[in-house]
Design a protein around this motif. Structure first.
Motif, mmCIF file in Angstrom:
data_model
loop_
_atom_site.group_PDB
_atom_site.id
_atom_site.type_symbol
_atom_site.label_atom_id
_atom_site.label_comp_id
_atom_site.label_asym_id
_atom_site.label_seq_id
_atom_site.Cartn_x
_atom_site.Cartn_y
_atom_site.Cartn_z
ATOM 1 N N ASN A 28 0.832 -1.203 0.000
ATOM 2 C CA ASN A 28 0.000 0.000 0.000
ATOM 3 C C ASN A 28 0.865 1.252 0.000
ATOM 4 O O ASN A 28 1.119 1.843 1.052
ATOM 5 C CB ASN A 28 -0.921 0.020 1.236
ATOM 6 N N TYR A 31 1.072 4.519 2.615
ATOM 7 C CA TYR A 31 0.542 4.116 3.912
ATOM 8 C C TYR A 31 1.708 3.674 4.788
ATOM 9 O O TYR A 31 2.541 2.862 4.371
ATOM 10 C CB TYR A 31 -0.454 2.968 3.750
ATOM 11 N N ARG A 33 2.789 2.704 9.084
ATOM 12 C CA ARG A 33 2.144 2.239 10.312
ATOM 13 C C ARG A 33 3.143 2.122 11.450
ATOM 14 O O ARG A 33 4.305 1.807 11.246
ATOM 15 C CB ARG A 33 1.511 0.885 10.038
ATOM 16 N N GLU A 40 -0.976 5.533 12.349
ATOM 17 C CA GLU A 40 -1.047 5.392 10.903
ATOM 18 C C GLU A 40 -0.798 6.744 10.244
ATOM 19 O O GLU A 40 -1.137 7.783 10.799
ATOM 20 C CB GLU A 40 -2.430 4.905 10.462
ATOM 21 N N PHE A 42 -1.407 8.281 6.254
ATOM 22 C CA PHE A 42 -1.905 8.084 4.890
ATOM 23 C C PHE A 42 -1.524 9.327 4.091
ATOM 24 O O PHE A 42 -1.735 10.446 4.553
ATOM 25 C CB PHE A 42 -3.430 7.944 4.857
ATOM 26 N N TYR A 44 -2.171 11.200 0.388
ATOM 27 C CA TYR A 44 -3.013 11.232 -0.813
ATOM 28 C C TYR A 44 -2.728 12.517 -1.580
ATOM 29 O O TYR A 44 -2.410 13.537 -0.973
ATOM 30 C CB TYR A 44 -4.508 11.278 -0.465
#
Length: 142
Positions: A28, A31, A33, A40, A42, A44
């Motif tokens: 992914n 992403y 972790r 987390e 993320f 975009y």
């Protein structure tokens, strides 16, 4: 396409250094972790208006404040300087058992749109991860 070496991440438009103990997920891209802190990140990219994104986040935060109440939920909007670009940040702290998170959202204008970084960690560990420092580590490639 991203290249990850230890905590250093490089993509076509930027590079950055991950917070301690965050790792990439090879399946992914974008992403990252931290299992121990239930953390987390993320990343975009949206080819849309930054202003609309900011207004939408403010509306969402106000809705959560109404839903949860100020006893267990709070948020703050502020700015950071990221490689000479103004980044809009939202910190949300919730101590409700149904959403026990310290969440940060960063809107970083880039090209005709913006990068959105959604970063969260269990409220128990909110002082263990400095997401602002992480965002300020971004080096934009122009």
């Amino acid at each position: 396409g991203q290249i990850v070496t230890d905590k250093f991440v490089e993509i076509a438009e930027m590079s950055f250094t991950l917070p301690n103990n965050f790792t990439d997920d090879r399946d992914n891209p974008g992403y990252f972790r931290n299992e121990a802190y239930n953390g987390e990140i993320f990343v975009y990219y949206y080819d849309e208006s930054t202003q609309l994104a900011i207004e939408s986040l403010e509306f969402s935060c106000e809705g959560l404040l109404e839903s949860f109440g100020s006893e267990v939920y709070s948020y703050e909007k502020y700015t950071l300087n990221v490689d000479n670009t103004e980044c809009i940040a939202f910190e949300q702290l919730c101590t409700s058992s149904e959403y026990y998170q310290n969440a940060f959202t960063y809107i970083l204008p880039f090209d005709s749109g913006y990068y959105r970084f959604d970063c969260n960690v269990s409220t128990d560990y909110k002082n263990k991860v400095d997401f602002d420092k992480f965002i300020e580590s971004i080096d934009l490639k122009n």
